[in-house]
Design a protein around this motif. Structure first.
Motif, PDB file in Angstrom:
ATOM      1  N   MET A  19       0.828  -1.204   0.000  1.00  0.00           N
ATOM      2  CA  MET A  19       0.000   0.000   0.000  1.00  0.00           C
ATOM      3  C   MET A  19       0.863   1.256   0.000  1.00  0.00           C
ATOM      4  O   MET A  19       0.521   2.263  -0.623  1.00  0.00           O
ATOM      5  N   THR A  20       2.003   1.223   0.691  1.00  0.00           N
ATOM      6  CA  THR A  20       2.914   2.358   0.706  1.00  0.00           C
ATOM      7  C   THR A  20       3.422   2.654  -0.695  1.00  0.00           C
ATOM      8  O   THR A  20       3.472   3.814  -1.122  1.00  0.00           O
ATOM      9  N   ILE A  21       3.776   1.625  -1.428  1.00  0.00           N
ATOM     10  CA  ILE A  21       4.261   1.822  -2.793  1.00  0.00           C
ATOM     11  C   ILE A  21       3.145   2.340  -3.686  1.00  0.00           C
ATOM     12  O   ILE A  21       3.327   3.294  -4.452  1.00  0.00           O
ATOM     13  N   LEU A  22       1.966   1.743  -3.588  1.00  0.00           N
ATOM     14  CA  LEU A  22       0.860   2.128  -4.466  1.00  0.00           C
ATOM     15  C   LEU A  22       0.279   3.502  -4.150  1.00  0.00           C
ATOM     16  O   LEU A  22      -0.118   4.235  -5.053  1.00  0.00           O
ATOM     17  N   PHE A  23       0.220   3.859  -2.877  1.00  0.00           N
ATOM     18  CA  PHE A  23      -0.444   5.107  -2.499  1.00  0.00           C
ATOM     19  C   PHE A  23       0.506   6.281  -2.298  1.00  0.00           C
ATOM     20  O   PHE A  23       0.049   7.411  -2.144  1.00  0.00           O
ATOM     21  N   LEU A  24       1.813   6.032  -2.276  1.00  0.00           N
ATOM     22  CA  LEU A  24       2.750   7.134  -2.113  1.00  0.00           C
ATOM     23  C   LEU A  24       3.673   7.303  -3.317  1.00  0.00           C
ATOM     24  O   LEU A  24       3.864   8.415  -3.811  1.00  0.00           O
ATOM     25  N   TYR A  25       4.257   6.222  -3.813  1.00  0.00           N
ATOM     26  CA  TYR A  25       5.201   6.359  -4.919  1.00  0.00           C
ATOM     27  C   TYR A  25       4.494   6.606  -6.252  1.00  0.00           C
ATOM     28  O   TYR A  25       4.894   7.487  -7.016  1.00  0.00           O
ATOM     29  N   VAL A  26       3.460   5.856  -6.530  1.00  0.00           N
ATOM     30  CA  VAL A  26       2.761   5.983  -7.817  1.00  0.00           C
ATOM     31  C   VAL A  26       2.154   7.381  -7.998  1.00  0.00           C
ATOM     32  O   VAL A  26       2.336   7.993  -9.054  1.00  0.00           O
ATOM     33  N   PRO A  27       1.463   7.945  -6.985  1.00  0.00           N
ATOM     34  CA  PRO A  27       0.980   9.321  -7.178  1.00  0.00           C
ATOM     35  C   PRO A  27       2.109  10.340  -7.328  1.00  0.00           C
ATOM     36  O   PRO A  27       1.970  11.317  -8.072  1.00  0.00           O
ATOM     37  N   ALA A  28       3.220  10.123  -6.650  1.00  0.00           N
ATOM     38  CA  ALA A  28       4.345  11.053  -6.787  1.00  0.00           C
ATOM     39  C   ALA A  28       4.886  11.032  -8.212  1.00  0.00           C
ATOM     40  O   ALA A  28       5.204  12.085  -8.780  1.00  0.00           O
ATOM     41  N   ILE A  29       4.967   9.867  -8.805  1.00  0.00           N
ATOM     42  CA  ILE A  29       5.452   9.770 -10.183  1.00  0.00           C
ATOM     43  C   ILE A  29       4.436  10.389 -11.146  1.00  0.00           C
ATOM     44  O   ILE A  29       4.815  11.029 -12.134  1.00  0.00           O
ATOM     45  N   ARG A  30       3.155  10.224 -10.875  1.00  0.00           N
ATOM     46  CA  ARG A  30       2.134  10.850 -11.732  1.00  0.00           C
ATOM     47  C   ARG A  30       2.223  12.372 -11.686  1.00  0.00           C
ATOM     48  O   ARG A  30       2.122  13.035 -12.713  1.00  0.00           O
ATOM     49  N   VAL A  31       2.402  12.930 -10.501  1.00  0.00           N
ATOM     50  CA  VAL A  31       2.548  14.379 -10.374  1.00  0.00           C
ATOM     51  C   VAL A  31       3.844  14.833 -11.054  1.00  0.00           C
ATOM     52  O   VAL A  31       3.863  15.847 -11.750  1.00  0.00           O
ATOM     53  N   LEU A  32       4.897  14.077 -10.881  1.00  0.00           N
ATOM     54  CA  LEU A  32       6.175  14.421 -11.501  1.00  0.00           C
ATOM     55  C   LEU A  32       6.081  14.361 -13.017  1.00  0.00           C
ATOM     56  O   LEU A  32       6.722  15.160 -13.713  1.00  0.00           O
ATOM     57  N   SER A  33       5.279  13.462 -13.547  1.00  0.00           N
ATOM     58  CA  SER A  33       5.129  13.379 -15.005  1.00  0.00           C
ATOM     59  C   SER A  33       4.428  14.613 -15.566  1.00  0.00           C
ATOM     60  O   SER A  33       4.709  15.024 -16.685  1.00  0.00           O
ATOM     61  N   VAL A  34       3.531  15.201 -14.806  1.00  0.00           N
ATOM     62  CA  VAL A  34       2.865  16.416 -15.248  1.00  0.00           C
ATOM     63  C   VAL A  34       3.787  17.620 -15.073  1.00  0.00           C
ATOM     64  O   VAL A  34       3.835  18.510 -15.914  1.00  0.00           O
ATOM     65  N   TYR A  35       4.540  17.610 -13.988  1.00  0.00           N
ATOM     66  CA  TYR A  35       5.361  18.761 -13.626  1.00  0.00           C
ATOM     67  C   TYR A  35       6.647  18.852 -14.438  1.00  0.00           C
ATOM     68  O   TYR A  35       6.986  19.901 -14.956  1.00  0.00           O
ATOM     69  N   ASP A  36       7.382  17.739 -14.540  1.00  0.00           N
ATOM     70  CA  ASP A  36       8.697  17.781 -15.181  1.00  0.00           C
ATOM     71  C   ASP A  36       9.034  16.403 -15.748  1.00  0.00           C
ATOM     72  O   ASP A  36       9.511  15.534 -15.029  1.00  0.00           O
ATOM     73  N   LYS A  37       8.807  16.220 -17.049  1.00  0.00           N
ATOM     74  CA  LYS A  37       9.100  14.921 -17.671  1.00  0.00           C
ATOM     75  C   LYS A  37      10.586  14.718 -17.934  1.00  0.00           C
ATOM     76  O   LYS A  37      11.006  13.617 -18.256  1.00  0.00           O
ATOM     77  N   ASN A  38      11.382  15.768 -17.794  1.00  0.00           N
ATOM     78  CA  ASN A  38      12.822  15.645 -18.027  1.00  0.00           C
ATOM     79  C   ASN A  38      13.597  15.332 -16.760  1.00  0.00           C
ATOM     80  O   ASN A  38      14.820  15.233 -16.802  1.00  0.00           O
ATOM     81  N   ASN A  39      12.901  15.177 -15.646  1.00  0.00           N
ATOM     82  CA  ASN A  39      13.562  14.849 -14.389  1.00  0.00           C
ATOM     83  C   ASN A  39      14.144  13.450 -14.454  1.00  0.00           C
ATOM     84  O   ASN A  39      13.545  12.527 -15.007  1.00  0.00           O
ATOM     85  N   ILE A  40      15.323  13.284 -13.864  1.00  0.00           N
ATOM     86  CA  ILE A  40      16.002  11.984 -13.923  1.00  0.00           C
ATOM     87  C   ILE A  40      15.217  10.903 -13.181  1.00  0.00           C
ATOM     88  O   ILE A  40      15.240   9.736 -13.566  1.00  0.00           O
ATOM     89  N   VAL A  41      14.500  11.291 -12.137  1.00  0.00           N
ATOM     90  CA  VAL A  41      13.698  10.311 -11.395  1.00  0.00           C
ATOM     91  C   VAL A  41      12.541   9.822 -12.255  1.00  0.00           C
ATOM     92  O   VAL A  41      12.194   8.645 -12.227  1.00  0.00           O
TER      93      VAL A  41
END
Length: 88
Positions: A19-41
């Protein structure tokens, strides 16, 4: 298979870890994809996911309250994204 205390604790810990991976990491990556697709993460999201999963395996007892509180989840995501993007 009989229910022993250790089996129940391990099942609960593994479910919180997933649940930690699904509810914390996945939304962070979704927000990061909207914010900055050139980020190394974002570019290496699978490697980052593995690193996050290993870290959260040991940190689950400390960060699981973020799963059940919207305020704590939002604070965690903001601080994680600030750390990932290098902003202060």
């Amino acid at each position: 298979m009989e229910l022993q205390l250790l089996n129940v604790l391990i099942a609960g810990y593994v479910s919180l870890w997933v649940m930690t991976i699904l509810f914390l990491y996945v939304p962070a990556i979704r927000v990061l994809s909207v914010y900055d697709k050139n980020n190394i993460v974002y570019k290496h999201k699978w490697a980052g996911g593995i690193i996050f999963a290993v870290f959260s395996l040991f940190a689950t007892p400390f960060i699981f309250p973020c799963l059940f509180s919207d305020h704590l989840k939002e604070a965690f995501l903001k601080s994680y994204l600030k750390a990932v993007t290098g902003q202060e």
